[in-house]
Every structure is written in structure tokens, then in C-alpha cells.
Design an enzyme around this catalytic site. Structure first.
Site, PDB file in Angstrom:
ATOM      1  N   GLU A 146      -6.404   6.671  -1.499  1.00  0.00           N
ATOM      2  CA  GLU A 146      -6.314   5.530  -0.591  1.00  0.00           C
ATOM      3  C   GLU A 146      -6.837   4.247  -1.242  1.00  0.00           C
ATOM      4  O   GLU A 146      -6.232   3.175  -1.107  1.00  0.00           O
ATOM      5  CB  GLU A 146      -7.089   5.826   0.697  1.00  0.00           C
ATOM      6  CG  GLU A 146      -6.448   6.875   1.577  1.00  0.00           C
ATOM      7  CD  GLU A 146      -5.058   6.484   2.041  1.00  0.00           C
ATOM      8  OE1 GLU A 146      -4.780   5.274   2.176  1.00  0.00           O
ATOM      9  OE2 GLU A 146      -4.233   7.382   2.253  1.00  0.00           O
TER      10      GLU A 146
ATOM     11  N   HIS B 200       0.835  -1.202   0.000  1.00  0.00           N
ATOM     12  CA  HIS B 200       0.000   0.000   0.000  1.00  0.00           C
ATOM     13  C   HIS B 200       0.870   1.252   0.000  1.00  0.00           C
ATOM     14  O   HIS B 200       0.648   2.181  -0.791  1.00  0.00           O
ATOM     15  CB  HIS B 200      -0.909  -0.016   1.232  1.00  0.00           C
ATOM     16  CG  HIS B 200      -1.716   1.230   1.396  1.00  0.00           C
ATOM     17  ND1 HIS B 200      -3.034   1.321   1.007  1.00  0.00           N
ATOM     18  CD2 HIS B 200      -1.395   2.447   1.910  1.00  0.00           C
ATOM     19  CE1 HIS B 200      -3.494   2.540   1.272  1.00  0.00           C
ATOM     20  NE2 HIS B 200      -2.506   3.238   1.826  1.00  0.00           N
ATOM     21  N   GLU B 201       1.867   1.294   0.878  1.00  0.00           N
ATOM     22  CA  GLU B 201       2.720   2.471   0.967  1.00  0.00           C
ATOM     23  C   GLU B 201       3.557   2.645  -0.292  1.00  0.00           C
ATOM     24  O   GLU B 201       3.735   3.771  -0.793  1.00  0.00           O
ATOM     25  CB  GLU B 201       3.615   2.377   2.199  1.00  0.00           C
ATOM     26  CG  GLU B 201       2.858   2.354   3.513  1.00  0.00           C
ATOM     27  CD  GLU B 201       1.878   3.511   3.658  1.00  0.00           C
ATOM     28  OE1 GLU B 201       2.190   4.637   3.208  1.00  0.00           O
ATOM     29  OE2 GLU B 201       0.792   3.298   4.207  1.00  0.00           O
TER      30      GLU B 201
ATOM     31  N   HIS C  33       1.512   4.238  -3.033  1.00  0.00           N
ATOM     32  CA  HIS C  33       1.410   5.702  -2.955  1.00  0.00           C
ATOM     33  C   HIS C  33       2.579   6.353  -3.684  1.00  0.00           C
ATOM     34  O   HIS C  33       2.405   7.345  -4.401  1.00  0.00           O
ATOM     35  CB  HIS C  33       1.412   6.151  -1.492  1.00  0.00           C
ATOM     36  CG  HIS C  33       0.078   6.118  -0.822  1.00  0.00           C
ATOM     37  ND1 HIS C  33      -1.057   6.691  -1.359  1.00  0.00           N
ATOM     38  CD2 HIS C  33      -0.308   5.590   0.383  1.00  0.00           C
ATOM     39  CE1 HIS C  33      -2.082   6.523  -0.534  1.00  0.00           C
ATOM     40  NE2 HIS C  33      -1.652   5.857   0.525  1.00  0.00           N
TER      41      HIS C  33
END
Length: 286
Positions: A214, A157-158, A161
């Protein structure tokens, strides 16, 4: 103060207003813009083109400076995990597999100087700054008791980004681009990157992304993790854990990564889309 008991001051990274010293934006900033890869299995759209208004190289340089400052502060407080720390070695092993899948989403990531570090803090948090600078806080590992698959979903997820360059897009949206460009034309010189770092870098750690950002990071991270051989179902169990501990406080991660039933539902809808990638990665036939 020992590594395990140190708690990073969460207020040290409060927002201050963004100021950009940008130059040569229009001519060179389009480099590295990546649309959604044709092979994408998850349901995401094209990455925001607003990010082209913020030079990637300068933002990544600013991120590198602030990341180094964060590590130095943690080192001074004996909060930075040593190279032989088992949890750090575990995170780096997981990250290596995820990073191997990154270029499918952003070709420029091949040139990033990726780093993964572990910081002793009870705070439940993790982030990946522009240019591949990753930090994980021990609280997210200890309090959530993450499996390797769940840790891969956090890291994926990070990383997503950073790959989708959400920070560039958010900064372009949050500040008047015209003002930023005019400032950039006036602030040429050796101090330019330093000014950008001083005014932007700390915000990169706690930057609040939009709801769409997100969702985008959830799904891109899910696919990256599946391609790397991590069980997609862990994306759901991760957020179920997040939801359960949310009422207990100390959730810095949830201040920038809001949870909720809709998030889990969206992940459940997309898990079947990447199951074949996961099976292929672990060598299981249909």
C-alpha cells in the site's frame, strides 16, 4: 434499476482459495520484471521478485476474463456507465495522462490493453486489475467529491498496484509455490487459463495487499500523477477525506486500503520529492 441507484453486491467477490494451473513458470516468468526505475523520486524499494513465480500473461488473461464478467453483470443491471457519461469521460481523460507515464515503472505496460469503466454503486471503491483493467465506482466520486487532482491520486494508486505487480507477488506468497508449480505441470491444455480465471479472477478485485504494498502504491502513484501534471498535495487531501468518512461505513476501499496518520505522514514526506516533476509537467519554472 437505473444506473445511479444500482448498488453492486459487495459480497459477490468474496475470497475462495487460490488454485493455480501454472506451466513453464521458471523459464518464461522472469520476463517483464522491472526494478525501481533509476529516475524514481519517491522513496520506494525494488519490486518483489516473488512475482516471477506467477506467469504474468496467465494472470492477466484471468483478470481480463473476470473484468469482462464484472462489466457484463453491471451492464445487465444497467449499472455500467455509457460511453458518453461525463464522469466516465473525465476518468478516461485523467487515466490517459497517467498511463502515458506507466512504462517508466513497467515496460510490459506498453502492451497492455488498458480499459477504464465506471460502475454505478454507492460503494467507495476503485481498482486496477493486472493488465490495466480499471473500474471506478460512483460512490468514491460522489461521496468524496473528488477534484481531478484527487481522482488522479486514486487512479495513480490503483495503476501503481498493477505496474508493480503486487497481485502476482501476493499470490506467490499466499499459496505454496511448489504446489502451484506441480499443479501447473499437470494441467496443460486449452482450459488452463479458464481454470485460472475461475479460481483467481474474482479474488483480484478484492485482494488485500500488504502494508508495504500500500505504501509502495501510494508513492509510485504519487509520482505518476505528478509526472502527468496533477498536484501532489492532492494525495494528502484525498486521504484526509478518506479518514473523515471512514466512520460512516460503506468503505470497501478502506477494507483493502487502510488509512491512518502514518499513511498521510509518508505522503507528506514524499510530496516535496515530486514537486519539481509536477512543475515541469505544467510548464512552471522554478
Amino acid at each position: 434499476m437505473c444506473f445511479h441507484c444500482y448498488q453492486l453486491n459487495a459480497h459477490a467477490s468474496r475470497r475462495r482459495g487460490f488454485l493455480f494451473a501454472l506451466s513453464g513458470v521458471v523459464g518464461g516468468a522472469m520476463a517483464g520484471i522491472a526494478a525501481t526505475p533509476a529516475m524514481a523520486q519517491v522513496d520506494v524499494g525494488e519490486a518483489s521478485r516473488l512475482r516471477s513465480l506467477v506467469p504474468a500473461g496467465q494472470l492477466e488473461s484471468a483478470a481480463t476474463q473476470q473484468y469482462s464478467a464484472l462489466l457484463e453483470k453491471a451492464r445487465e443491471q444497467r449499472a455500467l456507465a455509457p460511453e458518453n457519461h461525463p464522469q466516465l469521460r473525465r476518468l478516461r481523460a485523467i487515466s490517459t495522462r497517467l498511463i502515458a507515464q506507466s512504462a517508466k515503472w513497467n515496460e510490459r505496460s506498453r502492451q497492455w490493453n488498458w480499459e477504464v469503466n465506471l460502475i454505478g454503486s454507492k460503494t467507495i471503491n476503485a481498482f486496477c486489475m493486472p493488465g490495466g483493467k480499471i473500474a471506478v465506482f460512483t460512490g468514491i466520486l460522489d461521496q468524496l467529491q473528488l477534484s481531478d487532482d484527487e481522482a488522479a491520486m486514486v487512479l495513480g494508486h490503483e495503476i501503481a498496484h498493477a505496474l508493480r505487480e503486487h497481485a502476482r507477488a501476493r499470490i506467490a506468497k499466499s499459496r505454496g509455490t511448489g504446489v502451484a508449480l506441480s499443479l501447473g505441470a499437470q494441467l496443460l491444455g486449452l482450459g488452463q487459463v479458464g481454470d485460472l480465471a475461475a479460481n483467481v479472477g474474482t479474488q483480484l478485485i478484492t485482494l488485500k495487499f500488504s502494508r508495504n504494498d500500500e505504501i509502495d502504491a501510494d508513492l509510485v502513484g504519487l509520482e505518476i500523477a505528478a509526472r502527468a501534471g496533477y498536484n501532489p498535495d492532492a494525495s494528502v487531501t484525498l486521504w484526509e477525506k478518506m479518514t473523515r468518512v471512514q466512520k460512516g461505513g460503506g468503505m470497501a476501499f478502506l477494507s483493502t486500503h487502510p488509512s491512518g496518520p502514518e499513511r498521510i505522514t509518508r505522503l507528506r514526506e514524499n510530496v516535496p520529492r515530486v514537486q519539481s516533476l509536477y512543475r515541469q509537467a505544467i510548464g512552471v519554472k522554478r
